[in-house]
Write an enzyme that holds these catalytic residues in place. Structure first.
Site, short mmCIF file in Angstrom:
data_model
loop_
_atom_site.label_atom_id
_atom_site.label_comp_id
_atom_site.label_asym_id
_atom_site.label_seq_id
_atom_site.Cartn_x
_atom_site.Cartn_y
_atom_site.Cartn_z
N HIS A 1 4.94 -19.33 -15.80
CA HIS A 1 5.79 -18.66 -14.81
C HIS A 1 4.92 -17.90 -13.80
CE1 HIS A 1 8.79 -18.49 -18.37
NE2 HIS A 1 9.30 -19.34 -17.51
N LYS B 1 21.28 -18.63 -23.94
CA LYS B 1 20.22 -18.54 -24.95
C LYS B 1 20.30 -17.20 -25.69
CE LYS B 1 17.05 -21.32 -22.23
NZ LYS B 1 15.84 -21.34 -21.41
N SER C 1 8.82 -20.93 -23.18
CA SER C 1 8.92 -19.64 -23.86
C SER C 1 9.24 -19.84 -25.34
CB SER C 1 9.99 -18.77 -23.19
OG SER C 1 9.60 -18.51 -21.86
N1 COA Z 1 5.94 -22.54 -17.08
C1 COA Z 1 6.27 -22.38 -18.35
N2 COA Z 1 7.51 -22.48 -18.83
C2 COA Z 1 8.47 -22.75 -17.95
C3 COA Z 1 8.21 -22.95 -16.59
C4 COA Z 1 6.88 -22.84 -16.17
N3 COA Z 1 6.54 -23.01 -14.90
N4 COA Z 1 9.37 -23.23 -15.99
C5 COA Z 1 10.31 -23.21 -16.91
N5 COA Z 1 9.77 -22.92 -18.11
C6 COA Z 1 10.45 -22.87 -19.39
C7 COA Z 1 11.05 -21.55 -19.71
O1 COA Z 1 10.14 -20.75 -20.40
C8 COA Z 1 12.23 -21.96 -20.54
O2 COA Z 1 11.79 -22.20 -21.86
P1 COA Z 1 12.78 -22.00 -23.09
O3 COA Z 1 13.90 -22.98 -22.91
O4 COA Z 1 11.89 -22.30 -24.22
O5 COA Z 1 13.25 -20.57 -23.05
C9 COA Z 1 12.65 -23.27 -19.94
O6 COA Z 1 11.53 -23.78 -19.32
C10 COA Z 1 13.68 -23.18 -18.86
O7 COA Z 1 14.18 -21.95 -18.82
P2 COA Z 1 14.13 -20.91 -17.61
O8 COA Z 1 13.19 -21.29 -16.55
O9 COA Z 1 14.07 -19.54 -18.18
O10 COA Z 1 15.44 -21.16 -17.02
P3 COA Z 1 16.71 -21.07 -17.77
O11 COA Z 1 17.10 -22.48 -17.82
O12 COA Z 1 16.72 -20.31 -19.04
O13 COA Z 1 17.45 -20.18 -16.70
C11 COA Z 1 19.14 -19.61 -15.25
C12 COA Z 1 18.58 -20.60 -16.26
C13 COA Z 1 19.12 -18.19 -15.75
C14 COA Z 1 18.36 -19.72 -13.96
C15 COA Z 1 20.55 -20.13 -15.05
O14 COA Z 1 21.18 -20.18 -16.30
C16 COA Z 1 21.34 -19.25 -14.13
O15 COA Z 1 21.24 -19.34 -12.94
N6 COA Z 1 22.20 -18.39 -14.72
C17 COA Z 1 23.06 -17.49 -13.97
C18 COA Z 1 24.50 -17.96 -14.01
C19 COA Z 1 24.73 -18.98 -12.94
O16 COA Z 1 24.61 -18.73 -11.76
N7 COA Z 1 25.13 -20.17 -13.39
C20 COA Z 1 25.39 -21.26 -12.51
C21 COA Z 1 24.10 -21.98 -12.19
S1 COA Z 1 24.41 -23.32 -11.13
#
Ligand code: COA
Length: 160
Positions: free
Chosen positions: A18, A42, A129
């Site tokens: 990140h 999550k 993560s």
């Molecule tokens: N390096 C390392 N890890 C990375 C990464 C990078 N560059 N990019 C993504 N990841 C990992 C994260 O650590 C995470 O790992 P995990 O699944 O083991 O926790 C995974 O990839 C993806 O998760 P993350 O990037 O945290 O995104 P998310 O999918 O958890 O987040 C939100 C999603 C919060 C952005 C999304 O749910 C959201 O927008 N929520 C708000 C509600 C909303 O508006 N909903 C409608 C959306 S259209």
């Protein structure tokens, strides 16, 4: 015109993958807002205040960055922060379908913003993560993947 990008995620916890995305994004955008989702589908190990504190520590040395938390729709958070870019990192092809769907939905919810993807640097392409949490829980080394303050907190919280 100053361009503000919002980088949303769960960040449980923030990893070097990140940090790499944020650091590279600051070369493109005037401001990068790391937005930590308070409630996601999550079940998180760290609460949102802790996740934000780790992000602030891990990103302290990068200019043009701020960390905030948000609840509810990302589109509303983006508007509230005046962001016209939603930033996401892409690690592998497997990320693509979900990201494509989210980008399309966000385009409906906030048409004035564009989703921009940065591909993760090769050395971080395999980090997530949850993998980092699992390695820490089993007593393995995570020094390479997270900030030292996060490493310490992880061991204290998840070590079995
Ligand atoms: N390096 C390392 N890890 C990375 C990464 C990078 N560059 N990019 C993504 N990841 C990992 C994260 O650590 C995470 O790992 P995990 O699944 O083991 O926790 C995974 O990839 C993806 O998760 P993350 O990037 O945290 O995104 P998310 O999918 O958890 O987040 C939100 C999603 C919060 C952005 C999304 O749910 C959201 O927008 N929520 C708000 C509600 C909303 O508006 N909903 C409608 C959306 S259209």
């Amino acid at each position: 015109m100053s361009i503000r990008a919002i980088y949303p995620g769960t960040f449980d916890p923030i990893t070097c993958g990140h940090t790499d995305i944020v650091s590279r994004a600051t070369r493109i955008f005037d401001r990068v807002i790391v937005a930590i989702a308070a409630s996601t589908s999550k079940k998180t190990v760290f609460n949102v205040t802790e996740r934000a504190a780790f992000a602030r520590t891990a990103l302290a040395e990068i200019d043009k960055v701020e960390v905030c938390t948000f609840d509810g729709l990302l589109a509303n958070a983006a508007r509230g922060h005046g962001a016209t870019v939603i930033l996401r990192g892409l690690r592998a092809v497997s990320d693509f379908e979900y990201e494509f769907q989210m980008a399309a939905m966000n385009r409906k919810l906030i048409p004035e913003a564009e989703t921009v993807f940065l591909t993760t640097s090769g050395r971080y392409g395999y980090i997530s993560s949850s993998l980092v949490r699992e390695i820490a829980a089993l007593g393995g080394p995570v020094t390479e993947f997270v900030h030292p303050a996060v490493e310490q907190a992880l061991y204290e919280r998840v070590r079995r």
